[in-house]
Design an enzyme around this catalytic site. Structure first.
Site, mmCIF file in Angstrom:
data_model
loop_
_atom_site.group_PDB
_atom_site.id
_atom_site.type_symbol
_atom_site.label_atom_id
_atom_site.label_comp_id
_atom_site.label_asym_id
_atom_site.label_seq_id
_atom_site.Cartn_x
_atom_site.Cartn_y
_atom_site.Cartn_z
ATOM 1 N N ARG A 68 0.861 -1.187 0.000
ATOM 2 C CA ARG A 68 0.000 0.000 0.000
ATOM 3 C C ARG A 68 0.891 1.228 0.000
ATOM 4 N NH1 ARG A 68 -4.098 2.201 4.751
ATOM 5 N NH2 ARG A 68 -2.226 3.335 5.369
ATOM 6 N N TYR A 94 -2.885 11.438 7.899
ATOM 7 C CA TYR A 94 -3.145 10.124 8.474
ATOM 8 C C TYR A 94 -2.779 9.023 7.487
ATOM 9 C CZ TYR A 94 -5.497 6.271 10.752
ATOM 10 O OH TYR A 94 -5.760 5.065 11.353
ATOM 11 N N ASP A 120 -5.180 3.846 -0.190
ATOM 12 C CA ASP A 120 -6.337 4.042 0.695
ATOM 13 C C ASP A 120 -6.754 5.511 0.655
ATOM 14 O OD1 ASP A 120 -8.205 4.042 2.731
ATOM 15 O OD2 ASP A 120 -6.981 2.850 4.110
ATOM 16 N N HIS A 158 -9.227 6.700 2.504
ATOM 17 C CA HIS A 158 -9.750 7.045 3.833
ATOM 18 C C HIS A 158 -11.054 7.852 3.773
ATOM 19 C CE1 HIS A 158 -6.737 5.176 6.259
ATOM 20 N NE2 HIS A 158 -5.771 5.771 5.615
ATOM 21 N N GLU A 212 -8.969 1.969 -2.158
ATOM 22 C CA GLU A 212 -9.790 1.631 -0.988
ATOM 23 C C GLU A 212 -10.500 2.858 -0.427
ATOM 24 O OE1 GLU A 212 -7.335 0.260 2.230
ATOM 25 O OE2 GLU A 212 -8.955 0.452 3.685
ATOM 26 N N GLU A 263 -14.059 -1.359 5.782
ATOM 27 C CA GLU A 263 -13.442 -1.544 7.100
ATOM 28 C C GLU A 263 -14.284 -0.943 8.223
ATOM 29 O OE1 GLU A 263 -9.658 0.493 6.394
ATOM 30 O OE2 GLU A 263 -10.291 2.035 7.802
ATOM 31 N N ARG A 302 -13.701 -5.327 2.667
ATOM 32 C CA ARG A 302 -12.630 -4.955 3.598
ATOM 33 C C ARG A 302 -12.968 -5.177 5.071
ATOM 34 N NH1 ARG A 302 -8.297 -4.375 4.215
ATOM 35 N NH2 ARG A 302 -7.847 -2.231 4.753
ATOM 36 N N GLU A 324 -4.423 -7.668 4.581
ATOM 37 C CA GLU A 324 -3.630 -6.551 5.097
ATOM 38 C C GLU A 324 -2.817 -7.041 6.297
ATOM 39 O OE1 GLU A 324 -6.015 -3.402 6.675
ATOM 40 O OE2 GLU A 324 -4.422 -1.927 6.505
ATOM 41 N N TRP A 328 -12.635 11.218 6.831
ATOM 42 C CA TRP A 328 -11.276 10.733 6.593
ATOM 43 C C TRP A 328 -11.291 9.229 6.648
ATOM 44 C CZ3 TRP A 328 -8.556 7.746 9.988
ATOM 45 C CH2 TRP A 328 -9.099 7.653 11.301
#
Ligand code: KDG
Ligand code: MG
Length: 410
Positions: free
Chosen positions: A147, A159, A218, A220, A244, A270, A291, A347, A410
């Site tokens: 990633r 982040y 990602d 976010h 992602e 996620e 995810r 991951e 985020w």
């Protein structure tokens, strides 16, 4: 074999973890991960006050029935706190069942479908040279999929990007643990600056490492659907494994718009905690990877059903595995990864040495592949003495604001 006792263990070896341990009348123990980053004590209280009393005296072998009892019986369904609590019970009961059978859990899930689970690590850098070093360090550490995240010119800390070269070098992961502060740290965000920067980053990574290395990114949840469509399109030349969390996950229709604009594969989930969060996404084939974490989605029982459903729609797994998933939650993921047919990628941010002092793991990472090991059960032991050496400390994920101060996703 009945459940004799169940207890929660809260420990903070580098970051906070909540673990449930169930003990049977035969003295067999099982572990489940109930860690919800930044809201740990809510799940611990839910378990201790509302779930543990219901478990005592139940048949430890009735996993499906216990799952349904805790899910349907509570009347109040879903939500991250409830589903993390159910996940911990479910995972602990599977750990017990597999130990009693004398088998690694993946055998009870149908046996191995592959030699190991392809893992991806997190490379990051505040700028491109630091990122390239981080990618190199991950390749040296054995990763075969990476990633890629970077700082954005004009913004401060971002982040997902390591705050120090040591972290960027893959030796330490000090950026996704929540900050140990009484109040969340605030970061500043500018999506237009990000969109201008990211394609050049992937251009540089491909130029350095060639076309074959699987690369992931990602978002976010920070983009609007049309911004995400544009980023996906701009990244097509760099052949991402996935993009992602491009947009906030709860807006399922947003993924339709992104799909209309790009063929970059999409991953999301996620922050989801139920298979119901995926129905539109899967039925309309709006995503390619699921995810969810075992820890946040109701455990092995619910994840198996979710991943089987995803398989019917051609989607694959990409189980969440940052360091706020404890080694217990990671082991649970690895048993599923090995057994299911529609495995995609796992991951894997390695846990700190302190975390591994508390959780003794048996899973292995070799040639880019993770394996849960053939230890009976999940293959993780919790060291109580070590756990007491790391007491809970309040810690929070950051809050994101736009440059004008508006609170942002985020
Ligand atoms: O608790 C939040 C983290 O788990 C999350 O931010 C990590 O986005 C993440 C990822 O993909 O691992
Ligand atoms: Mg993520």
């Amino acid at each position: 074999m009945k459940i004799e006792s169940a207890e929660t263990v809260v420990t903070s070896p580098g970051r906070n973890f909540v673990t449930l341990r169930i003990t049977t009348t035969d003295g067999v123990t099982g572990l489940g991960d109930a860690t919800l980053n930044g809201r740990e004590l809510a799940v611990e209280t839910y378990l201790r006050e509302h779930v543990v009393p219901l478990l005592i005296g139940r048949d430890a072998g009735r996993i499906e029935d216990t799952w349904q009892y805790l899910y349907r019986g509570a009347y109040w369904r879903r939500g991250p706190v409830t589903m993390a609590a159910i996940a911990a019970v479910d995972t602990a009961l599977w750990d017990i069942k597999a130990k009693v059978a004398g088998m690694p859990l993946y055998q009870l899930l149908g046996g191995a479908s592959r030699a190991g689970a392809l893992a991806y690590g997190h490379a990051s850098g505040r700028d491109v040279p630091e990122l390239l070093d981080s990618v190199r360090a991950h390749l040296d550490a054995g990763y075969r999929a990476i990633r890629v995240q970077t700082g954005v010119p004009g913004l401060g800390s971002v982040y997902g990007v390591a705050a120090s070269p040591a972290a960027a070098g893959g030796k330490r992961y000090d950026y996704e643990p929540a900050q140990r502060t009484a109040l969340p740290v605030e970061e500043t965000w500018d999506t237009r600056a990000y969109l201008r920067h990211v394609p050049g980053v992937f251009e540089a990574v491909r130029a350095e490492f060639g076309p074959e290395l699987p690369l992931l990114h990602d978002g976010h949840h920070r983009m609007t659907p049309i911004q995400a469509g544009r980023l996906g399109r701009d990244l097509e030349p760099y052949d991402l494994f996935w993009l992602e969390d491009a947009t906030p996950g709860e807006d399922q229709a947003a993924l339709r718009l992104i799909r209309q604009h790009t063929t970059t594969p999409l991953a999301i989930g996620e922050v989801f905690n139920s298979a119901h969060d995926y129905t539109t996404l899967l039925q309309e084939r709006l995503i390619d990877y699921v995810r969810s974490a075992v820890t946040h989605t109701g455990g092995i029982t619910a994840m198996r059903k979710l991943l089987d459903m995803a398989g019917h729609y051609g989607a694959k797994s990409g189980i969440h595995g940052p360091t706020d998933i404890s080694p217990v939650g990671m082991a649970a993921a690895l048993h599923l990864d090995l057994a299911i047919h529609n495995f995609g990628i796992q991951e894997y941010m390695r846990h700190s040495a302190e975390t591994l002092e508390v959780f003794h793991t048996s899973y292995t990472f070799q040639d880019g592949l993770l394996h849960p090991s053939d230890a009976p059960g999940l293959g993780v032991v919790l060291d109580d003495e070590a756990a007491t050496r790391f007491p809970y400390e309040p810690a929070y994920l950051p809050v994101n604001r736009l440059t004008d101060g508006t609170v942002h996703d985020w």
